[in-house]
Structure formats: C-alpha cells, structure tokens
Design a protein around this motif. Structure first.
Motif, PDB file in Angstrom:
ATOM      1  N   MET A   1      16.942 -56.197 -67.959  1.00 26.38           N
ATOM      2  CA  MET A   1      16.829 -57.529 -67.973  1.00 26.38           C
ATOM      3  C   MET A   1      17.969 -58.272 -68.561  1.00 26.38           C
ATOM      4  SD  MET A   1      13.537 -60.321 -69.775  1.00 26.38           S
ATOM      5  CE  MET A   1      14.981 -59.323 -71.055  1.00 26.38           C
ATOM      6  N   THR A   2      18.862 -58.415 -67.828  1.00 22.01           N
ATOM      7  CA  THR A   2      19.830 -58.841 -68.505  1.00 22.01           C
ATOM      8  C   THR A   2      20.207 -60.695 -68.371  1.00 22.01           C
ATOM      9  OG1 THR A   2      21.435 -59.039 -66.525  1.00 22.01           O
ATOM     10  CG2 THR A   2      21.329 -57.093 -68.096  1.00 22.01           C
ATOM     11  N   ALA A   3      20.546 -61.467 -68.990  1.00 19.24           N
ATOM     12  CA  ALA A   3      21.036 -63.019 -68.909  1.00 19.24           C
ATOM     13  C   ALA A   3      21.686 -63.896 -67.753  1.00 19.24           C
ATOM     14  CB  ALA A   3      20.774 -63.715 -70.154  1.00 19.24           C
ATOM     15  N   ALA A   4      21.732 -64.484 -67.222  1.00 16.67           N
ATOM     16  CA  ALA A   4      22.658 -64.825 -66.533  1.00 16.67           C
ATOM     17  C   ALA A   4      23.804 -65.293 -67.118  1.00 16.67           C
ATOM     18  CB  ALA A   4      22.306 -66.309 -65.255  1.00 16.67           C
ATOM     19  N   ARG A   5      24.883 -65.020 -66.145  1.00 24.82           N
ATOM     20  CA  ARG A   5      26.268 -65.113 -67.167  1.00 24.82           C
ATOM     21  C   ARG A   5      26.609 -66.011 -66.985  1.00 24.82           C
ATOM     22  NH1 ARG A   5      29.257 -61.037 -65.078  1.00 24.82           N
ATOM     23  NH2 ARG A   5      28.929 -60.002 -66.646  1.00 24.82           N
ATOM     24  N   LEU A   6      26.958 -67.102 -68.213  1.00 19.89           N
ATOM     25  CA  LEU A   6      27.709 -68.592 -68.141  1.00 19.89           C
ATOM     26  C   LEU A   6      28.408 -68.648 -67.557  1.00 19.89           C
ATOM     27  CD1 LEU A   6      26.058 -69.188 -71.732  1.00 19.89           C
ATOM     28  CD2 LEU A   6      24.865 -70.049 -69.523  1.00 19.89           C
ATOM     29  N   THR A   7      29.095 -70.332 -66.572  1.00 15.18           N
ATOM     30  CA  THR A   7      30.298 -70.870 -66.068  1.00 15.18           C
ATOM     31  C   THR A   7      31.335 -71.384 -67.468  1.00 15.18           C
ATOM     32  OG1 THR A   7      29.215 -72.685 -65.879  1.00 15.18           O
ATOM     33  CG2 THR A   7      29.101 -70.917 -64.198  1.00 15.18           C
ATOM     34  N   PRO A   8      32.105 -70.994 -67.265  1.00 19.18           N
ATOM     35  CA  PRO A   8      32.918 -72.125 -68.308  1.00 19.18           C
ATOM     36  C   PRO A   8      32.325 -73.952 -67.604  1.00 19.18           C
ATOM     37  CG  PRO A   8      34.554 -70.630 -67.442  1.00 19.18           C
ATOM     38  CD  PRO A   8      33.112 -70.600 -66.388  1.00 19.18           C
ATOM     39  N   ASP A   9      32.096 -74.410 -67.430  1.00 19.25           N
ATOM     40  CA  ASP A   9      31.713 -76.170 -67.389  1.00 19.25           C
ATOM     41  C   ASP A   9      30.441 -75.773 -68.040  1.00 19.25           C
ATOM     42  OD1 ASP A   9      31.390 -78.682 -66.201  1.00 19.25           O
ATOM     43  OD2 ASP A   9      29.707 -78.290 -64.983  1.00 19.25           O
ATOM     44  N   THR A  10      29.763 -74.964 -67.851  1.00 16.36           N
ATOM     45  CA  THR A  10      27.938 -75.120 -68.148  1.00 16.36           C
ATOM     46  C   THR A  10      28.375 -74.873 -70.635  1.00 16.36           C
ATOM     47  OG1 THR A  10      26.830 -74.241 -66.895  1.00 16.36           O
ATOM     48  CG2 THR A  10      26.148 -74.312 -69.161  1.00 16.36           C
ATOM     49  N   LEU A  11      29.574 -73.791 -70.635  1.00 12.83           N
ATOM     50  CA  LEU A  11      29.856 -73.516 -72.523  1.00 12.83           C
ATOM     51  C   LEU A  11      30.561 -75.129 -72.753  1.00 12.83           C
ATOM     52  CD1 LEU A  11      31.412 -70.340 -71.682  1.00 12.83           C
ATOM     53  CD2 LEU A  11      29.233 -70.564 -73.351  1.00 12.83           C
ATOM     54  N   THR A  12      31.257 -75.644 -71.500  1.00 12.56           N
ATOM     55  CA  THR A  12      31.680 -77.202 -72.221  1.00 12.56           C
ATOM     56  C   THR A  12      30.265 -78.411 -72.033  1.00 12.56           C
ATOM     57  OG1 THR A  12      34.073 -76.384 -71.300  1.00 12.56           O
ATOM     58  CG2 THR A  12      33.698 -78.921 -71.532  1.00 12.56           C
ATOM     59  N   ARG A  13      30.014 -78.368 -72.122  1.00  8.19           N
ATOM     60  CA  ARG A  13      29.054 -78.847 -71.802  1.00  8.19           C
ATOM     61  C   ARG A  13      28.452 -78.909 -73.488  1.00  8.19           C
ATOM     62  NH1 ARG A  13      25.002 -79.529 -68.364  1.00  8.19           N
ATOM     63  NH2 ARG A  13      24.307 -81.524 -68.295  1.00  8.19           N
ATOM     64  N   ARG A  14      28.233 -78.394 -73.062  1.00  7.22           N
ATOM     65  CA  ARG A  14      27.139 -77.176 -74.568  1.00  7.22           C
ATOM     66  C   ARG A  14      27.995 -77.737 -75.664  1.00  7.22           C
ATOM     67  NH1 ARG A  14      23.897 -71.370 -73.341  1.00  7.22           N
ATOM     68  NH2 ARG A  14      22.653 -72.623 -71.436  1.00  7.22           N
ATOM     69  N   ILE A  15      28.847 -77.168 -75.923  1.00  7.48           N
ATOM     70  CA  ILE A  15      29.815 -77.330 -77.344  1.00  7.48           C
ATOM     71  C   ILE A  15      30.539 -78.591 -77.340  1.00  7.48           C
ATOM     72  CG2 ILE A  15      31.785 -76.827 -77.829  1.00  7.48           C
ATOM     73  CD1 ILE A  15      32.478 -74.368 -76.254  1.00  7.48           C
ATOM     74  N   ALA A  16      30.462 -79.488 -75.792  1.00 10.67           N
ATOM     75  CA  ALA A  16      30.902 -80.656 -76.553  1.00 10.67           C
ATOM     76  C   ALA A  16      29.883 -81.562 -76.809  1.00 10.67           C
ATOM     77  CB  ALA A  16      31.308 -81.224 -75.337  1.00 10.67           C
ATOM     78  N   GLN A  17      28.569 -81.234 -76.598  1.00 10.98           N
ATOM     79  CA  GLN A  17      27.245 -81.991 -76.952  1.00 10.98           C
ATOM     80  C   GLN A  17      26.676 -81.742 -78.114  1.00 10.98           C
ATOM     81  OE1 GLN A  17      24.001 -82.230 -73.895  1.00 10.98           O
ATOM     82  NE2 GLN A  17      25.393 -81.960 -71.884  1.00 10.98           N
ATOM     83  N   GLY A  18      26.836 -79.747 -78.657  1.00 16.15           N
ATOM     84  CA  GLY A  18      26.436 -79.616 -80.233  1.00 16.15           C
ATOM     85  C   GLY A  18      27.181 -79.979 -80.520  1.00 16.15           C
ATOM     86  N   ARG A  19      28.801 -80.417 -80.310  1.00 15.08           N
ATOM     87  CA  ARG A  19      29.414 -81.193 -81.411  1.00 15.08           C
ATOM     88  C   ARG A  19      29.639 -83.107 -81.666  1.00 15.08           C
ATOM     89  NH1 ARG A  19      34.869 -81.299 -80.115  1.00 15.08           N
ATOM     90  NH2 ARG A  19      35.639 -81.560 -82.711  1.00 15.08           N
ATOM     91  N   GLY A  20      28.987 -83.182 -80.383  1.00  9.95           N
ATOM     92  CA  GLY A  20      28.108 -84.892 -80.882  1.00  9.95           C
ATOM     93  C   GLY A  20      29.281 -85.546 -80.185  1.00  9.95           C
TER      94      GLY A  20
END
Length: 571
Positions: A1-20
């Motif tokens: 069982m391995t987690a799905a690999r994240l896309t750059p777009d998903t990472l960009t959205r997460r980082i931006a929303q986490g930073r406010g």
C-alpha cells in the motif's frame, strides 16, 4: 500500500493555502484544537485544501467556512480491528452508522464473509470500501478456514491473498488466529506470513506469553486484540506489539485494561470494537463510547485521544493521519465536551459528514443470497447419545469469548443425555450449512439461563455454520429450519412458534436494510430471549462465539466439541 504521488499543481495549491496566500477550500473557524503533544487546548482556525489539512495555529479565509463556535477539535478516530459483516449491515450502511460517531478510518477483516463465500467476499468488501465516506481499509483474511476442526464454506490460499496484495485499500494480512500453527511452524501459515512479511500483519494470540509469544512476534506479527489482562498486555507491549484494547458487543476488555493506559503507554495501546451491533451503537455509541468510558475509568484524555488516533495510525503505517496538522488527511471531530466525547460534527477526508455526503452513493450488489444450504432437521437430530453420566460442558463467561471447560453429571433418559435446567445446562448444536456435508456437532452449554425454547443464529464464528442453543429438541429443529427459510439471521422459537427473528440474507451475515431498521428487531430478539430465561445481555453474539475453536477453552463446531487447549476434537 503506497500513497498516490502528488502533482506539482496539488502541491502548489496546498502550499499557497497553508501560507494564507489565498482562500483555503474549507476553513473551520474558531475551534479549540486539542494538542496531542501537550494535551493543551489552542484557539485556532483549521484550513483544508481538498482532503488535506494545510493550516493550523493561525487565522484563515475560506471559500467555504464552518463556524467552530469554540468547540474542541480532535483527530478522527481509527477503529483498528473490526468485521463490517459482524455489525450486521453492508459496508455503506456501516459507514452511515458509525462515521457520525467520529470514526473516520476503520480497518476491517472480511474474515466472516470470506469463510462463507471465499474470493467473492473479498471482492465485495473491497468494492464496498471504495464507496464509503470514511476511509474503510481492508486486511486480507489470513485464516480461511480458521482451523481444520470445522467445515467452512471456502478456502483462501496464499495465492488468493497475494492477488489483492497491492490493492489501494489493502493494508496487509489480517488477524493470524492460528497461533499454534505459527508457533509450531505450519508450512501454510509460514507461506502466508512470508508473502506479507513487508506489510502489516495483525495478531490474534489470546493468553499467549513467554517464549512462545517471542516466537509469534518474531514472525513479524505486530498487533493483538485478544488481550484480557493488564499483565498480558504489558508483556505484549514490552515485546514490541501494539495492543488493541477491545470493547465490543460481547468482548469487553476495556475495564480490565484501562489501568494500563497512561500518557506514557498510549503510544503502544490503541482501540478497537471487534464488533458492535447497530443496537449497541444506537444505545451507547462506537469508538466515542470507548473514549468516554476510558476517561470515566481514570484514563487521561490525552492518552485516550492519542490511542484513538495517532497510535492507531502509527501502528498500521497510515502516516497521513492521526493528528490535526498540516499535510495530514482532513479527518476532524468537533466535540461539545472533551471528557464526554460528545461528538457534534465530523469531517472525513475534508467532507462534512451528513446526508449530503451520502447522496448519490450507489450500493454494491448483494452477494451470497443462496448461502443457507443446510438440509431440513428434526428433533431426533439433536439427540446426544450417552456414554456415561458425565458430560463436557461449555461454560459461558459473560462479556468474554473465552469459555470454561466444565464437566457435569447430566440426566440420561433412554440412552440419551438430557438438559439439566437446575444446573443451567442446555443443549448446543452446530449444523453445517455450506452444502459440503450434513455434519451436526452436539453438546451442552452452561451460562445462558435458558428455561425453554431455543435461539439460533447463522452467525457462528468463524465458519458461520448454524449454531442453536435450546432446552427443547423440537424447538431447536424449528429454529434451524426457520433460519434456512429466511436465508440466515437470528431467530427465537418456543413451542414451535417463532417469537422473534431478523433476516440476514447477505451470506447469512448481513441485512440488506438500512441500519435504522435493524434496531427494533434486535430489541425484539433480546426481549424474546429474555422471556425464555436468558440472562445474557447479548445472547445472539454469545451464541455466535460458541463455535470459535481458536479461543480457549472449550468450543463446538459442526464436527463436535473442541478442546481448544489441546487443539483437537473431543472423541
């Protein structure tokens, strides 16, 4: 069982929303976050991007917002061991029933239905797990059949299990009940363990200790939910196991083990239900009941909530959950009261749990509707020939699935042993129902309090043949025949008349009805059994564990009485 690999777009959205830097997809405003590190409460917002937490300990703006109203936020609860089918409902109904109690992850072993249907059962459960709001994970059933001492409806070999090994819902190998086989090096047991040696393997080792326990753990088995005393639990966690404290409808170990659960030991103790029926869930709750009960017994809230989330996640390698923290799955429970574990709202994978969350969910087609293949029986089939006056008798221990091995002198009439109500010794029989043979195992049981009639169940762990307990042979036969007619379930009979019943047509184990519609029939069954003199709080679940020949000390299968300590049939 391995987690799905994240896309750059998903990472960009997460980082931006986490930073406010922009609005989060969802913000839960103004909550008191219960910190699993210190046990303190902190006022904060929680920002969520998709199904993932991206912000805590700060203020956020959201495209959607939930007013926390100062409620307490704790991580979603993880039930570390259960059998969905033992909750008497389908996976999707189980989801509707328990997620609202804060359970956002459940780890199930489809062992019960697999013993009836084999590979088709695993496929059914995995398909159901893909349609739930909670994250329902599957451990592949390691012991189908559980032993050679009974007749199951199917067999799963190592090649069957390996076929699902890499399914995204699969964690590893489920409870290895044949602990004598492991300790003594049985080739089939070792082949299954070897095939999953790089995955999580659940244990099942009641009363095992000393050097034999060392050998069992050395095989790579990491958890145990059959622990019933603090001494047993302490030995197991000191040897590297995670003990899963169980409090189900029958097996109730929480009161015995709660004194061991402290902040210091909480990284080594988790919770499981294994299992609770819809009536108990309606009356008491699910994992929320375990948490509030543990706290009422003196367990520190920090220890209880850690065990219910972070410890469980760690033990099963679910690194993406267990805390309310950036990067973790958005499994959040909002509480009105911490010590009472008063669940107010639940967010599972970023979804607010409620009617809208289940809208459009298409049920999985039922399976095993023709699983009740037992031949018709008569009163004569329950005659127990006497070989003397002394009989081996199963001694029921309320709240335990462990039974005593008793002997009693019973009346003999016409060469046959009879029940003795003064000693609370009535008949018990297991009738094979898989169409493989016509076996009937017969014996006596003490501890039900039954004075007349019979109660019967097609739920009979682990092979799920029909188990019937009765004070009258004709009523025992009527109960068995009625179960076949309704395609499985529970039934109470007196004087040849059915007093109460619940049909479980899916493999003889699960209802096809909404969980709410099972509550009244379960109440009626309980009342009818009580009317026959039964003293047990959950008589049908107690009946279901009488044929479980991997739990000490005396059990019964379709092949006869089983001396579990010697792991052999009584001649």
């Amino acid at each position: 069982m391995t987690a799905a690999r994240l896309t750059p777009d998903t990472l960009t959205r997460r980082i931006a929303q986490g930073r406010g830097a922009g609005e989060a997809d969802l913000v839960i405003r103004n909550v008191r976050l219960f910190d699993l590190v210190t046990g303190n409460l902190f006022v904060t917002d929680i920002a969520i991007c998709g199904d993932t937490i991206v912000g805590t300990y700060g203020g956020y703006r959201g495209l959607r917002e939930i007013d926390g109203r100062g409620r307490i936020a704790v991580p979603g609860f993880i039930d570390t061991h259960l059998h969905v089918e033992s909750s008497l409902v389908t996976p999707m109904e189980f989801d509707r029933c328990v997620t609202r109690h804060g359970v956002t992850t459940a780890i199930c072993d489809p062992h019960e239905i697999a013993n009836v249907l084999g590979p088709a059962a695993i496929a059914y459960m995995l398909e159901g797990a893909g349609r739930t709001v909670m994250d329902l994970r599957v451990q592949l059933s390691s012991c189908v059949p559980a032993t050679h001492l009974e007749t199951a409806g199917a067999r799963l070999g190592v090649e069957d299990l390996v076929a699902w090994r890499d399914h995204p819902k699969v964690i590893g190998l489920a409870e290895f009940m044949n602990f004598p086989g492991v300790v003594n090096g049985d080739a089939e047991c070792l082949a299954k363990i070897a095939a999953f040696s790089d995955r999580h393997i659940d244990g099942h080792a009641p009363l095992l200790g000393g050097l034999d326990l060392n050998g069992y753990i050395a095989a790579g088995i990491r958890t145990d939910h059959e622990t019933t005393t603090t001494d047993e639990a302490l030995e197991k966690i000191q040897k590297g196991m995670t003990v899963l404290i169980r409090e189900g409808s029958v097996s109730k170990d929480l009161h015995a083990l709660a004194p061991l659960l402290t902040v210091a030991t909480s990284p080594f103790l988790a919770f499981c239900t294994d299992d609770r029926n819809p009536l108990d869930i309606a009356e008491e709750g699910h994992l929320d009941f375990l948490i509030r009960t543990a706290i009422s017994l003196g367990v520190p809230p920090l220890a209880a909530y850690r065990s219910a989330s972070l410890t469980a996640a760690t033990a099963f390698g679910l690194r993406d959950r267990g805390m309310i923290a950036p990067g973790k799955r958005a499994d959040i429970v909002l509480l009105d009261d911490l010590e009472a574990c008063a669940v107010s709202d639940v967010i599972a994978g970023g979804v607010l749990v409620g009617p809208d969350a289940y809208a459009g969910k298409v049920p999985v087609a039922p399976v095993g509707l023709d699983s009740m293949k037992a031949r018709p029986v008569s009163a004569e089939d329950f005659r127990v020939p006497a070989t003397g006056a002394t009989a081996h008798v199963i001694g029921v221990i309320p709240g335990k699935i462990i039974t005593a091995h008793l002997t009693m002198d019973l009346p003999v009439v016409g060469g046959a042993m009879q029940p003795d109500l003064d000693q609370d010794a009535v008949k018990v029989a297991v009738v094979a129902r898989h169409g493989i043979n016509d076996n009937i195992g017969r014996g006596f049981v003490h501890g039900f309090g039954l004075k007349r009639g019979a109660i019967a169940s097609s739920v009979g762990h682990d092979s799920h043949n029909i188990c019937v307990v009765g004070a009258d042979d004709a009523d025992m036969a009527a109960a068995v025949n009625r179960l076949v007619a309704i395609r499985g379930g529970f039934v109470v009979v007196e004087g040849g008349r059915v007093l109460a019943e619940l049909a479980l047509p899916i493999a003889g184990l699960m209802s096809d009805l909404p969980f709410e519609e099972l509550i009244q029939p379960l109440k009626d069954l309980r009342a009818a059994a009580t009317g026959l003199g039964v003293m047990l709080a959950e008589p049908f679940l107690q009946v279901a564990f009488l044929p479980l020949p991997v739990i000490p000390h005396l059990k019964i299968s379709d092949r006869g009485l089983v001396d579990v300590d010697r792991f052999q049939l009584i001649g």
